[in-house]
Design a protein around this motif. Sequence first.
Motif, short mmCIF file in Angstrom:
data_model
loop_
_atom_site.label_atom_id
_atom_site.label_comp_id
_atom_site.label_asym_id
_atom_site.label_seq_id
_atom_site.Cartn_x
_atom_site.Cartn_y
_atom_site.Cartn_z
N LEU A 107 -38.05 -70.95 -3.25
CA LEU A 107 -38.82 -71.33 -4.44
C LEU A 107 -39.60 -70.13 -4.97
O LEU A 107 -39.64 -69.88 -6.19
N ALA A 108 -40.19 -69.34 -4.07
CA ALA A 108 -40.96 -68.15 -4.50
C ALA A 108 -40.07 -67.14 -5.22
O ALA A 108 -40.48 -66.52 -6.21
N GLN A 109 -38.82 -66.99 -4.73
CA GLN A 109 -37.89 -66.06 -5.39
C GLN A 109 -37.46 -66.58 -6.77
O GLN A 109 -37.32 -65.80 -7.71
N PHE A 110 -37.24 -67.89 -6.88
CA PHE A 110 -36.92 -68.46 -8.19
C PHE A 110 -38.08 -68.24 -9.16
O PHE A 110 -37.88 -67.94 -10.34
N ALA A 111 -39.30 -68.39 -8.67
CA ALA A 111 -40.49 -68.18 -9.51
C ALA A 111 -40.56 -66.72 -9.97
O ALA A 111 -40.84 -66.44 -11.14
#
Length: 284
Positions: free
Chosen positions: A273-277
């Motif tokens: 999720l952090a990488q998508f953000a």
Amino acid sequence: MDKLSNPQVTIETIKKYDFAFQKKFGQNFLIDSHVLDKIIASAGVTKEDVVLEIGPGFGTMTQYLAEAAKEVIAVEIDKALIPILQETLKDYDNITLINEDILKVDIAALVEEKNAGKPIKVVANLPYYITTPIIMGLFEKHVPLCSITVMVQKEVAGRMQAGPGSKEYGALSLAVQFYAEPYIVANVPPNCFIPRPSVGSAVIRLTKWEKPPVQVKDEALLFALIRASFNQRRKTLQNSVVNGGIGVTKEQVVSALEQMELSPTIRGEALTLAQFAQLSDILS
């Protein structure tokens, strides 16, 4: 009257009202008191709480909720169930019954009216065919809520809790985990319902984050990016995103992945999720 969690009472109610289960509403009524106790306990319902129940059916769980909560708002789409609910819930004075499609109800206005805008708890045995629209609707409309504790299809509960790299991981996992912390409370076999569903079920509690675990410049872009990445999950992330109709070029995606030190052939299922953000912020 006796509790509807007694299967005999449910069977007598079906006969008394000559009730016909509606497949289009995904009706499978819970008839196991141990599972009901577990749902109420895991939702942490107290006399301070206003609870929204979606799809009360005959009122089996509504009876338990009314005894545990300050007030229960029960929203039921099937008008044939309203006279039955008026009978099965007549001993309780803290239930508001609404005959409406939950997807069309202004829940934020209800919360304002019933709980002065303070967060409520959602507890439900959800119709499986519209589980995702209901849950995502509650989150995306930013309804004031503490938690959602729901019975869902076992496979859907697994997807909500899944992490990167697993075959269950996808757009639903990321969307749910952006808004809440998922925890599977219990698996529930088909024999706990009338009629028996053809799939296994699970109770999952989604505890809403006080603030999202990631901050993004553009939430709409983040979710468009996530959806595009999993629409064709066997393709590379760059191809999925470029074909996803969100208005970014291959060069932009390749450049963003380079900045993140990720391979240009990486697939969406490998990103956290952090990488998508991070990707969303670079592309925005």
